[in-house]
Design a protein around this motif. Structure first.
Motif, PDB file in Angstrom:
ATOM      1  N   SER A  30       0.805  -1.218   0.000  1.00 32.88           N
ATOM      2  CA  SER A  30       0.000   0.000   0.000  1.00 32.88           C
ATOM      3  C   SER A  30       0.841   1.273   0.000  1.00 32.88           C
ATOM      4  O   SER A  30       2.038   1.258   0.285  1.00 32.88           O
ATOM      5  CB  SER A  30      -0.912   0.005   1.221  1.00 32.88           C
ATOM      6  N   GLN A  56     -12.577   6.758  11.716  1.00 34.74           N
ATOM      7  CA  GLN A  56     -12.838   5.370  11.285  1.00 34.74           C
ATOM      8  C   GLN A  56     -14.041   5.299  10.349  1.00 34.74           C
ATOM      9  O   GLN A  56     -14.151   4.361   9.543  1.00 34.74           O
ATOM     10  CB  GLN A  56     -13.037   4.449  12.492  1.00 34.74           C
ATOM     11  N   VAL A  94     -13.262   5.119   6.648  1.00 32.72           N
ATOM     12  CA  VAL A  94     -12.897   3.822   6.084  1.00 32.72           C
ATOM     13  C   VAL A  94     -14.128   3.077   5.551  1.00 32.72           C
ATOM     14  O   VAL A  94     -14.050   2.340   4.575  1.00 32.72           O
ATOM     15  CB  VAL A  94     -12.138   2.971   7.134  1.00 32.72           C
ATOM     16  N   THR A  95     -15.270   3.292   6.174  1.00 34.34           N
ATOM     17  CA  THR A  95     -16.472   2.588   5.687  1.00 34.34           C
ATOM     18  C   THR A  95     -17.315   3.450   4.753  1.00 34.34           C
ATOM     19  O   THR A  95     -18.052   2.920   3.930  1.00 34.34           O
ATOM     20  CB  THR A  95     -17.392   2.141   6.852  1.00 34.34           C
ATOM     21  N   PRO A 107      -9.417  -1.365  -0.577  1.00 34.15           N
ATOM     22  CA  PRO A 107      -9.046  -1.349   0.837  1.00 34.15           C
ATOM     23  C   PRO A 107      -8.488   0.008   1.291  1.00 34.15           C
ATOM     24  O   PRO A 107      -7.907   0.749   0.499  1.00 34.15           O
ATOM     25  CB  PRO A 107      -7.946  -2.407   0.934  1.00 34.15           C
ATOM     26  N   VAL A 158      -6.923   1.656   5.286  1.00 31.99           N
ATOM     27  CA  VAL A 158      -6.733   1.490   6.732  1.00 31.99           C
ATOM     28  C   VAL A 158      -6.347   2.846   7.308  1.00 31.99           C
ATOM     29  O   VAL A 158      -5.508   3.544   6.738  1.00 31.99           O
ATOM     30  CB  VAL A 158      -5.605   0.466   7.036  1.00 31.99           C
ATOM     31  N   SER A 176      -5.035   4.115  11.066  1.00 28.70           N
ATOM     32  CA  SER A 176      -4.700   3.741  12.444  1.00 28.70           C
ATOM     33  C   SER A 176      -4.160   4.949  13.191  1.00 28.70           C
ATOM     34  O   SER A 176      -3.165   5.543  12.767  1.00 28.70           O
ATOM     35  CB  SER A 176      -3.651   2.624  12.461  1.00 28.70           C
ATOM     36  N   ARG A 221      -3.332   4.059   5.062  1.00 25.55           N
ATOM     37  CA  ARG A 221      -2.846   3.138   4.033  1.00 25.55           C
ATOM     38  C   ARG A 221      -3.918   2.932   2.963  1.00 25.55           C
ATOM     39  O   ARG A 221      -5.072   2.609   3.294  1.00 25.55           O
ATOM     40  CB  ARG A 221      -2.493   1.784   4.649  1.00 25.55           C
ATOM     41  N   THR A 222      -3.539   3.102   1.718  1.00 26.59           N
ATOM     42  CA  THR A 222      -4.472   2.914   0.603  1.00 26.59           C
ATOM     43  C   THR A 222      -3.733   2.260  -0.565  1.00 26.59           C
ATOM     44  O   THR A 222      -2.492   2.280  -0.614  1.00 26.59           O
ATOM     45  CB  THR A 222      -5.027   4.274   0.123  1.00 26.59           C
ATOM     46  N   MET A 242      -1.113  -4.298   3.447  1.00 23.47           N
ATOM     47  CA  MET A 242      -1.303  -2.864   3.707  1.00 23.47           C
ATOM     48  C   MET A 242      -0.029  -2.249   4.306  1.00 23.47           C
ATOM     49  O   MET A 242      -0.024  -1.117   4.753  1.00 23.47           O
ATOM     50  CB  MET A 242      -2.514  -2.617   4.614  1.00 23.47           C
TER      51      MET A 242
END
Ligand SMILES: [Zn+2]
Ligand SMILES: [Zn+2]
Length: 387
Positions: free
Chosen positions: A184, A221, A224-225, A233, A235, A237, A261-262, A332
């Motif tokens: 990623s 977060q 992310v959805t 994907p 992420v 964090s 991360r992408t 990732m």
């Protein structure tokens, strides 16, 4: 030829194993690999091949020129270690307290030292050139980018670059391959949330950045959805949170840090933009403010599928078809070999060292049983590419 390479790999294995353990015992952080670079140069010196070095970059480039003209191929190893205190009873455990080869770069370096030695021995049979790159600072701040910006590879028309990475999640003796995007893009962030300091018993007179930080951590977060295509994907964090000095004081600010991360450029740009907008908006809604600093890190690592086909064909010859594993998911994690693949055709593949603790853990140790397979892979990739 194959027979000869195998014999040489076995002959050099004790020396390569000793080199791997020496490197493990003397790890150095990114951009500080002075002793490591000196060790690599000392190992290569008796081979009588051209070495290109730069003092400040700590990179070493070994050039094996074939007696006959032909294409040029590059092999790359990373040489740096991590700021981790090793927990082990190994006789060759780290002597540099707080620094550790926890990502297998000691193995990568040893494999390429061995492969360089084999290839130097075979130089009279080569059509073309092989460039072996020992690159510093993969873990931090992109030694790969700096190396490509230097003149170390100047004058070569490099047809392809190959690299391997240790993979504890595959058994030793296996090779993992991945077509297309393999790792990623990284964007690290630093966020400062400004509130207004005050007495913990009188929050009305203060603006609480700790509460804002709690909302921010939860809100990001949702990106992310809600802010990416379901099949792509991503992420986020948050890995650091710092603020406050006493149990009865609302602090003036809270600092957050972490990473995004992408895999796709479009997702990467949207995540970064929305991340900043969201945090600023949340902070403002509570009466505070936020400064968001994004540090663009490595791009996504994208393999050239034709070169993965080539790696696969060689892996099948060396370890057998049943031990070549096609990895379904990209990782990732990030990797600065991505810069090479933006400039040159090529591929990275996985060298199985499992079962082993996870990468970047304080008990990780490269499995020496994988050294011969690594050497065979690198040597054959170079020789067959020139053919
Ligand atoms: Zn690493
Ligand atoms: Zn690594």
């Amino acid at each position: 030829m194959q027979q000869k390479i195998r014999l040489l790999a076995r002959e050099y294995l004790p020396e390569v194993t000793a080199a791997r353990r020496h490197l493990h015992q003397h790890p150095e952080l990114s951009w500080q690999e002075k002793e490591t670079a000196a060790f690599i140069r000392k190992f290569l010196a008796p081979l009588n091949i051209e070495l290109r070095i730069t003092g400040d970059l700590l990179a070493t480039v070994a050039i094996i020129r074939g007696v006959k003209p032909g294409p040029t191929v590059g092999l790359r190893a990373d040489i740096d270690a991590l700021p981790i205190a090793e927990k082990s009873e190994l006789p060759y455990r780290s002597q540099n307290i707080g620094c550790m080869h926890a990502c297998g770069h000691d193995g990568h370096t040893a494999v390429l030292l061995g492969a360089t030695k084999i290839l130097a021995e075979l130089r009279h049979e080569l059509h073309g050139n092989i460039i072996c790159v020992f690159q510093p600072a993969e873990e931090h701040n992109g030694g790969g980018k700096a190396l490509l910006a230097s003149n170390l590879l100047h004058g070569f028309d490099i047809g392809a670059f190959f690299a391997l990475h240790t993979w504890p999640y595959l058994p030793v003796g296996t090779i993992g391959i991945k077509r297309g995007t393999m790792m990623s893009a990284i964007d690290d962030f630093e966020v400062v949330i400004h509130g207004k300091a005050g007495h913990a018993a009188h929050p009305l007179a203060a603006i609480d950045p700790v509460l804002i930080a709690a909302h921010v951590i939860t809100a990001v977060q949702s990106l992310v959805t809600r802010e990416r295509h379901g099949a792509e994907p991503a992420v986020i964090s948050v890995t650091m949170i710092h603020g406050g000095t006493a149990d009865n004081v609302i602090p003036a600010e809270v600092r957050l840090g972490g990473t995004i991360r992408t895999l796709q450029t479009e997702t990467r740009e949207r995540m970064n933009r929305r991340f900043t907008e969201l945090i600023e908006g949340v902070a403002q809604s509570f009466g505070g403010s936020a400064e968001v600093k994004l540090a663009p890190g490595y791009p996504a690592l994208v393999n050239d599928d034709r070169m993965v086909d080539f790696v696969e064909s060689i892996a099948k010859e060396i370890v057998g078809s049943s031990k070549v594993v096609e990895l379904k998911e990209p990782s990732m994690g990030g990797e600065d070999f991505a810069y090479y693949l933006q400039k040159y055709s090529g591929a990275m593949f996985r060298l199985g060292v499992g079962p082993a603790p996870s990468l970047h853990s304080d008990t990780f140790n490269f499995n020496d049983e994988a050294l011969e397979t690594g050497m065979m892979m690198m040597t054959n990739l170079a020789l067959k590419f020139l053919d």
